[in-house]
Design a protein around this motif. Structure first.
Motif, PDB file in Angstrom:
ATOM      1  N   HIS A  11       0.850  -1.198   0.000  1.00  0.00           N
ATOM      2  CA  HIS A  11       0.000   0.000   0.000  1.00  0.00           C
ATOM      3  C   HIS A  11       0.881   1.242   0.000  1.00  0.00           C
ATOM      4  O   HIS A  11       1.956   1.230   0.591  1.00  0.00           O
ATOM      5  CB  HIS A  11      -0.858   0.034   1.274  1.00  0.00           C
ATOM      6  N   GLY A  12       0.400   2.305  -0.622  1.00  0.00           N
ATOM      7  CA  GLY A  12       1.121   3.570  -0.629  1.00  0.00           C
ATOM      8  C   GLY A  12       1.261   4.098  -2.043  1.00  0.00           C
ATOM      9  O   GLY A  12       0.460   3.783  -2.921  1.00  0.00           O
ATOM     10  N   THR A  13       2.289   4.902  -2.279  1.00  0.00           N
ATOM     11  CA  THR A  13       2.592   5.401  -3.614  1.00  0.00           C
ATOM     12  C   THR A  13       3.476   4.342  -4.271  1.00  0.00           C
ATOM     13  O   THR A  13       4.703   4.363  -4.128  1.00  0.00           O
ATOM     14  CB  THR A  13       3.317   6.756  -3.546  1.00  0.00           C
ATOM     15  N   VAL A  14       2.828   3.377  -4.952  1.00  0.00           N
ATOM     16  CA  VAL A  14       3.555   2.228  -5.471  1.00  0.00           C
ATOM     17  C   VAL A  14       3.270   1.957  -6.945  1.00  0.00           C
ATOM     18  O   VAL A  14       3.798   0.996  -7.508  1.00  0.00           O
ATOM     19  CB  VAL A  14       3.273   0.956  -4.627  1.00  0.00           C
ATOM     20  N   ARG A  37       2.245  -7.702  -9.763  1.00  0.00           N
ATOM     21  CA  ARG A  37       1.373  -6.934 -10.660  1.00  0.00           C
ATOM     22  C   ARG A  37       0.740  -5.768  -9.913  1.00  0.00           C
ATOM     23  O   ARG A  37       0.663  -5.761  -8.683  1.00  0.00           O
ATOM     24  CB  ARG A  37       0.281  -7.819 -11.250  1.00  0.00           C
ATOM     25  N   ASN A  38       0.281  -4.777 -10.698  1.00  0.00           N
ATOM     26  CA  ASN A  38      -0.511  -3.688 -10.143  1.00  0.00           C
ATOM     27  C   ASN A  38      -1.931  -4.185  -9.926  1.00  0.00           C
ATOM     28  O   ASN A  38      -2.416  -5.037 -10.669  1.00  0.00           O
ATOM     29  CB  ASN A  38      -0.556  -2.503 -11.113  1.00  0.00           C
ATOM     30  N   THR A  39      -2.608  -3.624  -8.935  1.00  0.00           N
ATOM     31  CA  THR A  39      -4.020  -3.924  -8.729  1.00  0.00           C
ATOM     32  C   THR A  39      -4.847  -2.752  -9.248  1.00  0.00           C
ATOM     33  O   THR A  39      -4.308  -1.672  -9.509  1.00  0.00           O
ATOM     34  CB  THR A  39      -4.340  -4.153  -7.236  1.00  0.00           C
ATOM     35  N   GLU A  40      -6.133  -2.968  -9.350  1.00  0.00           N
ATOM     36  CA  GLU A  40      -7.026  -1.899  -9.828  1.00  0.00           C
ATOM     37  C   GLU A  40      -7.211  -0.800  -8.786  1.00  0.00           C
ATOM     38  O   GLU A  40      -7.674   0.281  -9.112  1.00  0.00           O
ATOM     39  CB  GLU A  40      -8.382  -2.485 -10.216  1.00  0.00           C
ATOM     40  N   ASN A  41      -6.871  -1.083  -7.535  1.00  0.00           N
ATOM     41  CA  ASN A  41      -7.061  -0.078  -6.485  1.00  0.00           C
ATOM     42  C   ASN A  41      -5.729   0.525  -6.009  1.00  0.00           C
ATOM     43  O   ASN A  41      -5.536   0.791  -4.826  1.00  0.00           O
ATOM     44  CB  ASN A  41      -7.864  -0.661  -5.319  1.00  0.00           C
ATOM     45  N   ASP A  42      -4.800   0.723  -6.966  1.00  0.00           N
ATOM     46  CA  ASP A  42      -3.555   1.465  -6.742  1.00  0.00           C
ATOM     47  C   ASP A  42      -2.577   0.807  -5.768  1.00  0.00           C
ATOM     48  O   ASP A  42      -1.794   1.495  -5.113  1.00  0.00           O
ATOM     49  CB  ASP A  42      -3.843   2.901  -6.286  1.00  0.00           C
ATOM     50  N   LYS A  43      -2.626  -0.508  -5.678  1.00  0.00           N
ATOM     51  CA  LYS A  43      -1.669  -1.242  -4.863  1.00  0.00           C
ATOM     52  C   LYS A  43      -0.832  -2.132  -5.775  1.00  0.00           C
ATOM     53  O   LYS A  43      -1.088  -2.232  -6.963  1.00  0.00           O
ATOM     54  CB  LYS A  43      -2.387  -2.082  -3.811  1.00  0.00           C
ATOM     55  N   HIS A  68      11.339   6.516  -5.652  1.00  0.00           N
ATOM     56  CA  HIS A  68      10.192   7.434  -5.684  1.00  0.00           C
ATOM     57  C   HIS A  68       8.918   6.840  -5.093  1.00  0.00           C
ATOM     58  O   HIS A  68       7.866   7.477  -5.118  1.00  0.00           O
ATOM     59  CB  HIS A  68       9.943   7.923  -7.108  1.00  0.00           C
ATOM     60  N   ALA A  69       9.004   5.649  -4.555  1.00  0.00           N
ATOM     61  CA  ALA A  69       7.843   5.023  -3.921  1.00  0.00           C
ATOM     62  C   ALA A  69       7.743   5.461  -2.462  1.00  0.00           C
ATOM     63  O   ALA A  69       8.728   5.900  -1.858  1.00  0.00           O
ATOM     64  CB  ALA A  69       7.962   3.503  -3.991  1.00  0.00           C
ATOM     65  N   HIS A  70       6.554   5.327  -1.920  1.00  0.00           N
ATOM     66  CA  HIS A  70       6.343   5.540  -0.490  1.00  0.00           C
ATOM     67  C   HIS A  70       5.442   4.412  -0.004  1.00  0.00           C
ATOM     68  O   HIS A  70       4.240   4.411  -0.286  1.00  0.00           O
ATOM     69  CB  HIS A  70       5.697   6.899  -0.221  1.00  0.00           C
ATOM     70  N   VAL A  71       6.034   3.448   0.669  1.00  0.00           N
ATOM     71  CA  VAL A  71       5.279   2.291   1.160  1.00  0.00           C
ATOM     72  C   VAL A  71       4.704   2.628   2.528  1.00  0.00           C
ATOM     73  O   VAL A  71       5.435   2.973   3.455  1.00  0.00           O
ATOM     74  CB  VAL A  71       6.178   1.041   1.250  1.00  0.00           C
TER      75      VAL A  71
END
Length: 92
Positions: A11-14, A37-43, A68-71
């Motif tokens: 979860h986060g900016t991923v 993989r990416n999920t449809e809800n931005d995870k 540049h990610a923020h977990v």
């Protein structure tokens, strides 16, 4: 040492920060098989399998992510080992 498999959800900016490619590269470094993989809800989600110490180290990297990610949160669930799995893939 025994193999271990873990499902993970980050979860986060991923998304949009190279997270899946970062994850695949860390998997290769630590002899981890599985997928991401990416999920449809931005995870980002995936499964990682390997020697227990390698899986732990891999997940430590995933919990930080690329530059540049923020977990905010890393969820983990143990799963059954998949026999004969090779490689680590990025799924769409």
């Amino acid at each position: 040492m025994a193999l271990k498999r873990v499902y993970f959800r980050v979860h986060g900016t991923v998304q949009g920060v190279g997270f899946r490619y970062f994850t695949r590269n860390r998997a290769v470094e630590h002899a981890i098989t599985g997928w991401v993989r990416n999920t449809e809800n931005d995870k980002v989600e995936g499964e990682a399998q390997g020697e227990e110490d390698n899986v732990r180290e891999f997940l430590r990297h995933v919990d930080k992510g690329p530059k540049h990610a923020h977990v905010c949160k890393l969820e983990q669930e143990e799963r059954e080992v998949v026999d004969g799995e090779e490689g680590f893939e990025i799924r769409r």
